[in-house]
Scaffold this motif. Structure first.
Motif, PDB file in Angstrom:
ATOM      1  N   TYR A  83      -8.329   0.780   2.661  1.00 38.94           N
ATOM      2  CA  TYR A  83      -8.716  -0.264   1.867  1.00 38.94           C
ATOM      3  C   TYR A  83      -8.966  -1.539   2.723  1.00 38.94           C
ATOM      4  O   TYR A  83      -8.966  -1.523   3.911  1.00 38.94           O
ATOM      5  CB  TYR A  83      -7.253  -0.866   1.284  1.00 38.94           C
ATOM      6  CG  TYR A  83      -6.570   0.350   0.221  1.00 38.94           C
ATOM      7  CD1 TYR A  83      -7.237   0.432  -0.964  1.00 38.94           C
ATOM      8  CD2 TYR A  83      -5.898   1.275   0.630  1.00 38.94           C
ATOM      9  CE1 TYR A  83      -6.710   1.081  -2.060  1.00 38.94           C
ATOM     10  CE2 TYR A  83      -5.236   2.149  -0.436  1.00 38.94           C
ATOM     11  CZ  TYR A  83      -5.716   1.780  -1.701  1.00 38.94           C
ATOM     12  OH  TYR A  83      -5.354   3.022  -2.590  1.00 38.94           O
ATOM     13  N   ASP A 132       0.532   4.356  -2.435  1.00 39.38           N
ATOM     14  CA  ASP A 132       0.225   5.635  -2.040  1.00 39.38           C
ATOM     15  C   ASP A 132       1.464   6.495  -2.969  1.00 39.38           C
ATOM     16  O   ASP A 132       1.017   7.726  -3.500  1.00 39.38           O
ATOM     17  CB  ASP A 132       0.650   5.585  -0.670  1.00 39.38           C
ATOM     18  CG  ASP A 132      -0.580   5.385   0.295  1.00 39.38           C
ATOM     19  OD1 ASP A 132      -1.721   5.171  -0.356  1.00 39.38           O
ATOM     20  OD2 ASP A 132      -0.238   4.891   1.410  1.00 39.38           O
ATOM     21  N   ASP A 133       2.802   5.962  -2.966  1.00 37.81           N
ATOM     22  CA  ASP A 133       3.708   6.699  -3.854  1.00 37.81           C
ATOM     23  C   ASP A 133       3.325   7.258  -5.209  1.00 37.81           C
ATOM     24  O   ASP A 133       3.410   7.969  -5.842  1.00 37.81           O
ATOM     25  CB  ASP A 133       5.238   5.981  -3.535  1.00 37.81           C
ATOM     26  CG  ASP A 133       5.522   6.075  -2.212  1.00 37.81           C
ATOM     27  OD1 ASP A 133       5.044   6.802  -1.437  1.00 37.81           O
ATOM     28  OD2 ASP A 133       6.504   5.035  -1.921  1.00 37.81           O
ATOM     29  N   TYR A 191       0.699   2.141 -12.748  1.00 35.15           N
ATOM     30  CA  TYR A 191      -0.158   2.196 -11.261  1.00 35.15           C
ATOM     31  C   TYR A 191      -1.558   1.406 -11.670  1.00 35.15           C
ATOM     32  O   TYR A 191      -1.826   0.683 -10.731  1.00 35.15           O
ATOM     33  CB  TYR A 191      -0.786   3.695 -11.301  1.00 35.15           C
ATOM     34  CG  TYR A 191      -1.921   3.790 -10.012  1.00 35.15           C
ATOM     35  CD1 TYR A 191      -1.592   3.763  -8.953  1.00 35.15           C
ATOM     36  CD2 TYR A 191      -3.156   3.966 -10.523  1.00 35.15           C
ATOM     37  CE1 TYR A 191      -2.434   3.855  -7.955  1.00 35.15           C
ATOM     38  CE2 TYR A 191      -3.975   4.314  -9.495  1.00 35.15           C
ATOM     39  CZ  TYR A 191      -3.568   3.925  -8.181  1.00 35.15           C
ATOM     40  OH  TYR A 191      -4.765   4.223  -7.271  1.00 35.15           O
ATOM     41  N   ARG A 226      -6.712  -1.070   6.128  1.00 36.86           N
ATOM     42  CA  ARG A 226      -6.314   0.428   6.576  1.00 36.86           C
ATOM     43  C   ARG A 226      -7.544   1.189   6.301  1.00 36.86           C
ATOM     44  O   ARG A 226      -8.123   1.350   5.221  1.00 36.86           O
ATOM     45  CB  ARG A 226      -5.115   0.874   5.527  1.00 36.86           C
ATOM     46  CG  ARG A 226      -4.719   2.266   5.864  1.00 36.86           C
ATOM     47  CD  ARG A 226      -3.444   2.649   5.151  1.00 36.86           C
ATOM     48  NE  ARG A 226      -4.025   3.205   3.786  1.00 36.86           N
ATOM     49  CZ  ARG A 226      -3.068   3.573   2.787  1.00 36.86           C
ATOM     50  NH1 ARG A 226      -1.691   3.357   3.120  1.00 36.86           N
ATOM     51  NH2 ARG A 226      -3.695   4.015   1.683  1.00 36.86           N
ATOM     52  N   SER A 255      -9.773   4.927   6.075  1.00 40.96           N
ATOM     53  CA  SER A 255      -9.509   5.994   5.277  1.00 40.96           C
ATOM     54  C   SER A 255      -9.410   7.124   6.310  1.00 40.96           C
ATOM     55  O   SER A 255      -9.880   7.254   7.411  1.00 40.96           O
ATOM     56  CB  SER A 255     -10.721   6.214   4.686  1.00 40.96           C
ATOM     57  OG  SER A 255     -11.196   5.374   3.647  1.00 40.96           O
ATOM     58  N   GLN A 288      -5.974  10.007   3.321  1.00 41.48           N
ATOM     59  CA  GLN A 288      -5.512   8.934   2.707  1.00 41.48           C
ATOM     60  C   GLN A 288      -6.330   7.828   2.799  1.00 41.48           C
ATOM     61  O   GLN A 288      -7.464   7.657   3.308  1.00 41.48           O
ATOM     62  CB  GLN A 288      -4.447   8.396   4.056  1.00 41.48           C
ATOM     63  CG  GLN A 288      -3.642   7.225   3.577  1.00 41.48           C
ATOM     64  CD  GLN A 288      -2.782   6.780   4.490  1.00 41.48           C
ATOM     65  OE1 GLN A 288      -3.082   6.606   5.690  1.00 41.48           O
ATOM     66  NE2 GLN A 288      -1.327   6.372   4.288  1.00 41.48           N
ATOM     67  N   ARG A 289      -6.307   7.105   1.297  1.00 42.79           N
ATOM     68  CA  ARG A 289      -7.357   6.211   1.066  1.00 42.79           C
ATOM     69  C   ARG A 289      -7.472   5.239   2.034  1.00 42.79           C
ATOM     70  O   ARG A 289      -6.112   4.249   2.267  1.00 42.79           O
ATOM     71  CB  ARG A 289      -7.207   5.871  -0.280  1.00 42.79           C
ATOM     72  CG  ARG A 289      -8.283   4.759  -0.996  1.00 42.79           C
ATOM     73  CD  ARG A 289      -8.092   4.434  -2.306  1.00 42.79           C
ATOM     74  NE  ARG A 289      -8.539   5.718  -3.050  1.00 42.79           N
ATOM     75  CZ  ARG A 289      -8.163   6.042  -4.392  1.00 42.79           C
ATOM     76  NH1 ARG A 289      -7.521   5.018  -5.161  1.00 42.79           N
ATOM     77  NH2 ARG A 289      -8.594   7.062  -5.080  1.00 42.79           N
ATOM     78  N   GLU A 333       0.280   7.155  -6.452  1.00 34.85           N
ATOM     79  CA  GLU A 333      -0.647   8.079  -6.566  1.00 34.85           C
ATOM     80  C   GLU A 333      -0.018   9.586  -6.274  1.00 34.85           C
ATOM     81  O   GLU A 333      -0.426  10.487  -7.094  1.00 34.85           O
ATOM     82  CB  GLU A 333      -1.758   7.859  -5.345  1.00 34.85           C
ATOM     83  CG  GLU A 333      -2.699   6.670  -5.766  1.00 34.85           C
ATOM     84  CD  GLU A 333      -3.612   6.512  -4.841  1.00 34.85           C
ATOM     85  OE1 GLU A 333      -3.586   7.023  -3.506  1.00 34.85           O
ATOM     86  OE2 GLU A 333      -4.294   5.387  -4.700  1.00 34.85           O
ATOM     87  N   ARG A 334       0.806   9.772  -5.387  1.00 31.79           N
ATOM     88  CA  ARG A 334       1.397  10.950  -5.196  1.00 31.79           C
ATOM     89  C   ARG A 334       2.289  11.618  -6.412  1.00 31.79           C
ATOM     90  O   ARG A 334       2.079  12.636  -6.661  1.00 31.79           O
ATOM     91  CB  ARG A 334       2.391  11.142  -4.063  1.00 31.79           C
ATOM     92  CG  ARG A 334       1.646  11.124  -2.625  1.00 31.79           C
ATOM     93  CD  ARG A 334       2.439  11.351  -1.503  1.00 31.79           C
ATOM     94  NE  ARG A 334       2.895  10.491  -1.151  1.00 31.79           N
ATOM     95  CZ  ARG A 334       2.683   9.411  -0.034  1.00 31.79           C
ATOM     96  NH1 ARG A 334       1.480   9.382   0.202  1.00 31.79           N
ATOM     97  NH2 ARG A 334       3.227   8.364   0.072  1.00 31.79           N
ATOM     98  N   LEU A 355       1.029  -1.132  -0.049  1.00 30.04           N
ATOM     99  CA  LEU A 355       0.132  -0.051   0.030  1.00 30.04           C
ATOM    100  C   LEU A 355       0.747   1.374   0.012  1.00 30.04           C
ATOM    101  O   LEU A 355       0.540   2.335  -0.594  1.00 30.04           O
ATOM    102  CB  LEU A 355      -0.941   0.168   1.159  1.00 30.04           C
ATOM    103  CG  LEU A 355      -2.146  -1.191   1.152  1.00 30.04           C
ATOM    104  CD1 LEU A 355      -3.027  -0.937   2.381  1.00 30.04           C
ATOM    105  CD2 LEU A 355      -2.939  -0.760  -0.141  1.00 30.04           C
ATOM    106  N   VAL A 356       2.012   1.273   0.519  1.00 29.36           N
ATOM    107  CA  VAL A 356       3.023   2.042   0.679  1.00 29.36           C
ATOM    108  C   VAL A 356       3.206   2.555  -0.727  1.00 29.36           C
ATOM    109  O   VAL A 356       3.373   3.749  -1.325  1.00 29.36           O
ATOM    110  CB  VAL A 356       4.235   1.900   1.290  1.00 29.36           C
ATOM    111  CG1 VAL A 356       5.264   3.049   1.292  1.00 29.36           C
ATOM    112  CG2 VAL A 356       3.715   1.621   2.790  1.00 29.36           C
TER     113      VAL A 356
END
Length: 170
Positions: A149, A77-78, A99, A157, A159, A146-147, A80-81, A73-74
């Protein structure tokens, strides 16, 4: 007559022997039925044990998948950023394809994003990190930081969200 009398004790002995054999046969039949029942119980116990092992094996695999997906997930996230910070062009298009493929693989393993924006706050799925006075209905999610899941039906995780608070002006 003497022959008849001689036959009677022999007949009696034979009848006694027959009764004894019948009794012995009943005991052996009862013993065989007991052993058969024991075998059936053992077979049922073994089936239950095998099913228990299969469930345990599935749980171990799911736990291993969950740990791996949480770590990934990290990276998600990276991605997406990075996509948000890039300008349009071939680089962004290529990264977007990576992605999508990465996310598709995670989805095939049971990963689902938690819908948050505009939804009613639910502590099972969302973690409120900020409250803001708003004219929207109290408890409505205004922003997602933060999304979150889910892996199959389990939240892995929450939201992280901003939640509307009733405005006291009026």
């Amino acid at each position: 007559m003497a022959a008849e009398m001689k036959m009677e004790p022999e007949t009696q002995k034979l009848q006694e022997k027959l009764a004894e054999l019948q009794k012995e046969m009943e005991e052996k039949t009862k013993l065989a039925e007991e052993r058969l029942n024991q075998l059936k119980y053992l077979q049922a116990d073994f089936e239950n044990y095998r099913k228990s092992l299969d469930r345990e094996k599935e749980q171990i695999i799911e736990l291993a998948n969950e740990c791996l997906i949480k770590d990934l997930l990290v990276v998600l996230d990276d991605f997406e950023r990075a996509l948000q910070s890039m300008k349009e062009g071939k680089d962004k298009e290529g990264l977007s394809m990576l992605y999508k493929n990465f996310f598709k693989i995670l989805e095939q393993h049971g990963l689902k994003p938690i819908e948050a924006l505009g939804k009613k706050f639910d502590p099972y799925y969302h973690e409120a990190v900020l409250r803001e006075k708003s004219d929207r209905e109290e408890g409505t999610i205004l922003e997602e930081f933060q999304r979150g899941y889910m892996l199959k039906s389990k939240v892995i995780r929450h939201s992280k969200v901003k939640v509307a608070e009733k405005s006291t002006e009026g």
